[in-house]
Design a protein around this motif. Structure first.
Motif, mmCIF file in Angstrom:
data_model
loop_
_atom_site.group_PDB
_atom_site.id
_atom_site.type_symbol
_atom_site.label_atom_id
_atom_site.label_comp_id
_atom_site.label_asym_id
_atom_site.label_seq_id
_atom_site.Cartn_x
_atom_site.Cartn_y
_atom_site.Cartn_z
ATOM 1 N N TYR A 32 0.865 -1.174 0.000
ATOM 2 C CA TYR A 32 0.000 0.000 0.000
ATOM 3 C C TYR A 32 0.895 1.214 0.000
ATOM 4 C CZ TYR A 32 -4.460 2.323 0.984
ATOM 5 O OH TYR A 32 -5.619 3.055 0.907
ATOM 6 N N LEU A 34 1.154 5.645 -0.216
ATOM 7 C CA LEU A 34 0.430 6.863 0.114
ATOM 8 C C LEU A 34 1.268 8.079 -0.259
ATOM 9 C CD1 LEU A 34 0.498 4.711 2.802
ATOM 10 C CD2 LEU A 34 -1.460 6.124 3.401
ATOM 11 N N TYR A 36 1.644 12.155 0.935
ATOM 12 C CA TYR A 36 1.311 13.167 1.907
ATOM 13 C C TYR A 36 1.853 14.505 1.414
ATOM 14 C CZ TYR A 36 -0.106 9.831 5.490
ATOM 15 O OH TYR A 36 -0.776 8.858 6.201
ATOM 16 N N PHE A 46 -2.637 13.712 4.643
ATOM 17 C CA PHE A 46 -2.869 12.630 3.692
ATOM 18 C C PHE A 46 -3.505 13.171 2.417
ATOM 19 C CE2 PHE A 46 -3.822 8.646 1.941
ATOM 20 C CZ PHE A 46 -5.152 8.621 1.552
ATOM 21 N N SER A 49 -3.901 7.631 -1.986
ATOM 22 C CA SER A 49 -3.216 6.361 -1.770
ATOM 23 C C SER A 49 -3.569 5.384 -2.877
ATOM 24 C CB SER A 49 -3.604 5.781 -0.413
ATOM 25 O OG SER A 49 -5.002 5.533 -0.357
ATOM 26 N N PHE A 89 5.567 13.920 0.343
ATOM 27 C CA PHE A 89 6.220 12.696 0.798
ATOM 28 C C PHE A 89 5.489 11.489 0.242
ATOM 29 C CE2 PHE A 89 9.283 14.316 3.734
ATOM 30 C CZ PHE A 89 8.738 15.447 4.298
ATOM 31 N N LEU B 43 10.130 11.097 7.235
ATOM 32 C CA LEU B 43 9.724 10.811 8.606
ATOM 33 C C LEU B 43 10.137 9.379 8.944
ATOM 34 C CD1 LEU B 43 7.513 12.985 7.445
ATOM 35 C CD2 LEU B 43 6.337 12.435 9.582
ATOM 36 N N TYR B 100 -4.479 1.722 6.732
ATOM 37 C CA TYR B 100 -3.143 2.129 6.320
ATOM 38 C C TYR B 100 -2.904 3.615 6.554
ATOM 39 C CZ TYR B 100 -2.592 -2.315 3.811
ATOM 40 O OH TYR B 100 -2.476 -3.639 3.474
ATOM 41 N N GLU B 101 -3.968 4.405 6.338
ATOM 42 C CA GLU B 101 -3.787 5.851 6.409
ATOM 43 C C GLU B 101 -3.547 6.319 7.834
ATOM 44 O OE1 GLU B 101 -6.317 4.373 4.914
ATOM 45 O OE2 GLU B 101 -6.197 4.908 2.794
ATOM 46 N N GLN B 102 -2.537 7.124 8.005
ATOM 47 C CA GLN B 102 -2.260 7.722 9.305
ATOM 48 C C GLN B 102 -2.460 9.235 9.197
ATOM 49 O OE1 GLN B 102 1.564 6.420 10.817
ATOM 50 N NE2 GLN B 102 1.076 4.276 10.411
ATOM 51 N N TYR B 103 -2.922 9.812 10.294
ATOM 52 C CA TYR B 103 -3.184 11.238 10.337
ATOM 53 C C TYR B 103 -2.293 11.848 11.415
ATOM 54 C CZ TYR B 103 -6.926 10.198 7.195
ATOM 55 O OH TYR B 103 -7.625 9.785 6.095
ATOM 56 N N PHE B 104 -1.704 12.977 11.052
ATOM 57 C CA PHE B 104 -0.625 13.525 11.855
ATOM 58 C C PHE B 104 -1.043 14.755 12.641
ATOM 59 C CE2 PHE B 104 3.116 11.129 10.608
ATOM 60 C CZ PHE B 104 2.633 10.427 9.510
#
Lengths: 112, 113
Positions: A32, A34, A36, A46, A49, A89, B43, B100-104
């Motif tokens: 997967y 993504l 950003y 985000f 993806s 990113f 990161l 899967y998606e992460q939020y910062f």
């Protein structure tokens, strides 16, 4: 050794034209991917993806393409706008809930 | 808005002092992460948590410890700060359960002099 690489540290594009940001990975376990977007003094946001079972995902002006055989993905922004100027990113993950492995980022500058 | 706050937002400290950064979330998300951002490295994961008192090491965990005694708070501690720990620190959550998606969060800029 970096498992996710963004080889272009910066990219400059004219407003209205296409921006293409590239990303390469080495780990075959990633399934997967993504993208950003990050503005200064803010956290990454985000953007879009794609799962490894697809080769394209589109969301408005943003499209991500995945070439598994080449271990390469790209983000296309059409048309580019000055507000798109930010650091982008690329990130990859091997399973849901797992860590994200990030590339070093590409700074996009969209000129009016 | 994923409801993540980080404190402090900026901190300057001296080498050898302990430092604790706090990540607070308001929506009972199970998974939480600490990353650091450095030029050219993107990161990198320091530690993560998959529930209260359940934590594990990430890619760059040396010199850091974490604690999670409540669902909403994930603390990152530098036991004895070094100049190499000067960085921007981001907390993240999995917003939609196991995804899967992460939020910062907005980040903490830490300078060790």
């Amino acid at each position: 050794d970096q498992q996710v690489k963004q080889n272009s540290p910066s990219l400059s594009v004219q407003e209205g034209r296409i921006s293409i940001l590239n990303c390469d990975y080495t780990n075959s376990m990633f399934d997967y991917f993504l993208w950003y977007k990050k503005y200064p003094a803010e956290g990454p946001t985000f953007l879009i993806s794609i799962s490894s079972i697809k080769d394209k995902n589109e969301d408005g002006r943003f499209t991500v393409f995945l070439n598994k055989s080449a271990k390469h993905l790209s983000l296309h922004i059409v048309p580019s706008q000055p507000g798109d100027s930010a650091v982008y990113f690329c990130a990859a993950s091997a399973w849901a809930g797992n860590m994200l492995t990030f590339g070093g980022g590409t700074r996009l500058m969209v000129k009016p | 808005d994923a409801g993540i706050t980080q404190s402090p937002r900026h901190k300057v400290t001296e080498t050898g002092t302990p430092v604790t950064l706090r990540c607070h979330q308001t929506e009972n998300h199970r998974y939480m992460y600490w990353y650091r951002q450095d030029p050219g490295h993107g990161l990198r994961l320091i530690h993560y948590s998959y529930g209260v008192k359940d934590t594990d090491k990430g890619e760059v965990s040396d010199g850091y410890s974490v604690s999670r005694s409540k669902t909403e708070d994930f603390l990152l501690t530098l036991e004895s700060a070094t100049s190499s720990q000067t960085s921007v620190y981001f907390c993240a959550i999995n917003y939609r359960g196991l995804s899967y998606e992460q939020y910062f969060g907005p980040g903490t800029r830490l300078t060790v002099t």
